[in-house]
Write a protein that holds these residues in place. Structure first.
Motif, short mmCIF file in Angstrom:
data_model
loop_
_atom_site.label_atom_id
_atom_site.label_comp_id
_atom_site.label_asym_id
_atom_site.label_seq_id
_atom_site.Cartn_x
_atom_site.Cartn_y
_atom_site.Cartn_z
N ILE A 261 -7.60 0.43 -3.63
CA ILE A 261 -7.94 -0.30 -2.42
C ILE A 261 -9.14 0.39 -1.49
O ILE A 261 -9.61 -0.24 -0.51
CB ILE A 261 -6.47 -0.57 -1.51
CG1 ILE A 261 -6.01 0.53 -0.98
CG2 ILE A 261 -5.76 -1.46 -2.07
CD1 ILE A 261 -4.99 0.46 0.21
N GLY A 262 -9.21 1.50 -1.80
CA GLY A 262 -10.06 2.40 -0.69
C GLY A 262 -11.54 2.53 -1.31
O GLY A 262 -11.80 2.12 -2.52
N VAL B 70 1.01 -1.24 0.04
CA VAL B 70 0.09 0.01 -0.05
C VAL B 70 1.04 1.28 -0.18
O VAL B 70 1.57 1.46 0.99
CB VAL B 70 -1.02 0.00 1.27
CG1 VAL B 70 -1.68 1.21 1.18
CG2 VAL B 70 -1.82 -1.17 0.92
N MET C 286 -12.07 -4.62 6.50
CA MET C 286 -11.29 -3.69 7.65
C MET C 286 -11.80 -4.33 8.96
O MET C 286 -12.83 -3.88 9.18
CB MET C 286 -10.96 -2.61 7.31
CG MET C 286 -10.31 -2.10 6.05
SD MET C 286 -9.84 -0.32 6.08
CE MET C 286 -11.12 0.27 5.01
N ASN D 122 -5.41 4.56 -2.86
CA ASN D 122 -6.65 4.99 -2.48
C ASN D 122 -7.21 6.20 -3.13
O ASN D 122 -8.20 6.30 -2.59
CB ASN D 122 -6.76 4.69 -1.25
CG ASN D 122 -6.24 5.93 -0.13
OD1 ASN D 122 -5.43 6.54 -0.86
ND2 ASN D 122 -6.64 5.87 0.93
N ARG E 222 -3.21 -6.28 2.62
CA ARG E 222 -2.97 -4.90 2.07
C ARG E 222 -2.21 -4.09 3.14
O ARG E 222 -2.47 -3.66 4.11
CB ARG E 222 -4.46 -3.99 1.88
CG ARG E 222 -5.28 -4.63 1.04
CD ARG E 222 -6.57 -4.15 0.91
NE ARG E 222 -7.13 -3.53 2.12
CZ ARG E 222 -7.72 -4.28 3.19
NH1 ARG E 222 -8.23 -5.56 2.58
NH2 ARG E 222 -7.98 -3.57 4.22
N ILE E 223 -0.71 -3.99 2.77
CA ILE E 223 0.27 -3.80 3.77
C ILE E 223 0.93 -2.31 3.29
O ILE E 223 1.49 -2.19 2.32
CB ILE E 223 1.55 -4.76 3.97
CG1 ILE E 223 0.87 -6.08 4.31
CG2 ILE E 223 2.19 -4.32 5.18
CD1 ILE E 223 0.34 -6.35 5.49
N GLY E 224 0.73 -1.28 4.30
CA GLY E 224 1.25 -0.13 4.07
C GLY E 224 2.29 0.25 4.94
O GLY E 224 3.66 -0.21 5.03
N ASN E 225 2.06 0.84 6.27
CA ASN E 225 2.99 1.28 7.24
C ASN E 225 4.16 0.54 7.51
O ASN E 225 5.14 1.11 7.65
CB ASN E 225 2.20 1.61 8.49
CG ASN E 225 1.69 3.03 8.66
OD1 ASN E 225 2.08 3.96 7.87
ND2 ASN E 225 0.30 3.23 9.25
N MET F 219 -13.81 -8.23 0.65
CA MET F 219 -12.76 -7.31 1.35
C MET F 219 -13.22 -6.90 2.73
O MET F 219 -14.49 -6.49 2.69
CB MET F 219 -12.39 -6.24 0.39
CG MET F 219 -11.22 -5.02 0.76
SD MET F 219 -12.11 -3.78 1.79
CE MET F 219 -10.91 -2.54 1.91
C1 LIG Z 1 -4.14 2.40 4.21
C2 LIG Z 1 -4.64 1.33 3.77
C3 LIG Z 1 -4.34 -0.25 4.15
C4 LIG Z 1 -2.69 -0.24 4.87
O1 LIG Z 1 -2.99 0.07 6.06
P1 LIG Z 1 -1.44 0.10 7.03
O2 LIG Z 1 -2.00 0.04 8.56
O3 LIG Z 1 -0.56 1.14 6.78
O4 LIG Z 1 -1.20 -1.51 6.40
C5 LIG Z 1 -4.96 -1.17 4.02
N1 LIG Z 1 -6.17 -0.86 3.35
C6 LIG Z 1 -6.87 0.08 2.98
C7 LIG Z 1 -8.30 -0.10 2.48
C8 LIG Z 1 -6.40 1.23 3.17
O5 LIG Z 1 -6.53 2.39 3.15
#
Ligand SMILES: *Cc1c(COP(=O)(O)O)cnc(C)c1O
Length: 217
Positions: free
Chosen positions: A69-70, A25, A155, A48, A210-213, A153
């Protein structure tokens, strides 16, 4: 160096172990960070914001597999449809219809996930379990030749409570099984799991993280 190499390796390893895939991400990250990921071999990137995705798409190599993704506004579908392989958060029939319309114009098949709402936080996006079943009541695959539904999908809640997160992800799995049996479908994918909860997600059957931080230094 933007990327935490040991996390990158760990994600590759744990995904191989579970037969899952992870998407980097890259929202709000500079193009140089994406280029570094690309040089490491990464090809699946998640954004996103439509404009940001388009800007990065122009600059970066064309064999990148872009995931939206968003939350996606209906009026932005046109902007991204030729650039993405997958749209992860389809949260209305209206959005689905727009994706079908725009994808058919360019003769493309787009992979999508239906977003299910499982967290305790108030959010506008995603279907409740009842709405999810309504959606599949109405959904007629023959009307969507340019769409391929992969799965659900979701969260999880933003919490440290692991059993709560696990319970929420389990509801996704249960819903997927219910849809497959009630509507005679073969959906197999779950796009669940982010930086803070990907281990739990994998244990619950995640196929896409879905990996960001945690990826970034
Ligand atoms: C930002 C985001 C992520 C990633 O989240 P992290 O906590 O940074 O890994 C995953 N999915 C969606 C929909 C996001 O907006």
């Amino acid at each position: 160096m933007y990327i935490n190499q040991s996390i990158y390796q760990k994600l590759d390893n744990v995904c191989a172990e579970y037969g899952a895939q992870w998407i980097a991400v890259t929202k709000l990250r500079p193009v140089d960070a994406l280029a570094e990921l690309y040089a490491m071999g990464k090809r699946s990137f998640g954004e996103n914001k439509a404009q940001e995705l388009c800007d990065k798409y122009e600059i970066l190599p064309k064999d990148i597999d872009w995931h939206f993704i968003g939350h996606l506004q209906t009026n932005k579908v046109k902007q991204i449809i030729d650039k993405v392989s997958t749209i992860h958060a389809v949260d209305s029939m209206k959005l689905l219809n727009e994706i079908q319309k725009e994808a058919s114009k360019i003769n493309k098949k787009v992979a999508i996930f239906i977003q299910m709402y499982v967290a305790q936080e108030e959010t506008k996006y995603g279907f409740s379990p009842e709405e999810m079943l309504d959606f599949f009541d109405q959904f007629q695959a023959e009307n969507y030749p340019n769409i391929s539904i992969q799965g659900i999908m979701a969260m999880a809640s933003f919490t440290d409570n692991k059993s709560q997160i696990e319970e929420e992800f389990c509801r996704v799995k249960t819903m997927l099984a219910a849809i497959n049996s009630d509507y005679n479908m073969t959906l197999s994918e779950m796009s669940i799991g982010m930086s803070g909860d990907y281990n739990i997600a994998l244990k619950c059957g995640a196929t896409r993280l879905r990996i960001g931080n945690i990826l970034f230094n």
